[in-house]
Design an enzyme around this catalytic site. Structure first.
Site, short mmCIF file in Angstrom:
data_model
loop_
_atom_site.label_atom_id
_atom_site.label_comp_id
_atom_site.label_asym_id
_atom_site.label_seq_id
_atom_site.Cartn_x
_atom_site.Cartn_y
_atom_site.Cartn_z
N CYS A 7 -4.22 -21.30 -46.94
CA CYS A 7 -3.96 -20.77 -48.28
C CYS A 7 -3.23 -19.43 -48.25
CB CYS A 7 -5.24 -20.63 -49.10
SG CYS A 7 -6.30 -22.10 -49.13
N ARG A 8 -2.62 -19.12 -49.34
CA ARG A 8 -1.99 -17.83 -49.63
C ARG A 8 -2.35 -17.49 -51.08
NH1 ARG A 8 -0.40 -15.22 -45.23
NH2 ARG A 8 -2.53 -16.00 -44.96
#
Length: 255
Positions: free
Chosen positions: A2-3
């Site tokens: 994720c970001r």
């Protein structure tokens, strides 16, 4: 894994931060530059934002990759907000609950995102799950590690803990129960931001009455600052405070 990105400042179109920059969160969904685990964030995305005079954020989430959503670019171009949080997702497990497992999670004024994973999930957090009220477990949006971490944090917030203490205690509690977890958490109520760097990259950009906290810079401006690992970040529109977090596997906080 994720970001994510959160913003506080003067109202801006969501797309000015999430889509237009050369290394925006949109681009990070397929080409992150500093992601330490995983390479493609195509298992869902979401954005939550605040409108003037309304403390409860709006939210837009989808189960697929952000580049496959034909509506997102238009939405991001016209929606303006002085506070928002967005994330693109690389799922810990392929059988997670689709859109319901995509950040941001929300309750009342809060938006929450988790960049990372809980080691040994789900068995490692069984004891912590049993410590929650039954209604908190029945209200989980998804059967994923991030949703349970959010429930643990939210329980502290609803019990009256201030955000910095609630976030720090949640991270150290989960890390003690599930060593080697990656716990980069990001939360806002529209007036303040709080984040942890615990196992993956975290950066901030501050100045001119605006603050951006992100998994990685969306451009190459020299003003970006990296947050040391095992650190709690608390920010407003005008101030950023960094505090070392104590690792349960170490005797002293990391400098």
């Amino acid at each position: 894994m994720c970001r994510h990105l959160a913003y506080l400042g003067s109202p801006e179109p969501l797309g000015d931060l999430l889509v237009r920059p050369p290394h925006s969160l949109f681009v990070q969904s397929w080409a992150p530059r500093r992601q330490r685990h995983g390479t493609v964030n195509a298992d869902g995305f979401g954005v939550g934002w605040y409108a003037d005079g309304d403390p409860v954020p709006a939210r837009y989430r989808r189960a697929g990759p952000v580049w496959g959503d034909l509506s997102f670019a238009d939405l991001a171009r016209v929606v303006r907000s002085g506070a928002f949080l967005a994330a693109v997702r690389d799922a810990t497990r392929a059988d997670a609950d689709g859109e319901a497992a995509a950040a941001p999670f929300t309750y009342g004024p809060w938006l929450f995102s988790h960049n990372g994973m809980v080691a040994g999930w789900p068995n490692s957090l069984a004891a912590l799950a049993r410590s929650l009220p039954v209604d908190a477990l029945l209200s989980l949006e998804a059967r994923c590690d991030s949703a349970l971490v959010w429930a643990l944090l939210l329980h502290r917030l609803r019990s009256g803990d201030e955000l910095p203490q609630a976030l720090a205690d949640t991270v150290t509690e989960v890390a003690a129960a599930a060593p080697r977890s990656r716990l980069n958490l990001l939360v806002t109520d529209g007036t303040q931001l709080a984040a942890t760097a615990w196992g993956d990259s975290l950066w901030y950009l501050a100045g001119g009455g605006r603050t951006v906290v992100a998994s990685e810079p969306y451009d190459d401006a020299p003003e970006w600052r990296e947050v040391p690992d095992r650190t709690l970040l608390i920010a407003s529109r005008t101030e950023v405070l960094l505090t070392p977090l104590k690792d349960p596997e170490l005797k002293e906080p990391m400098a």
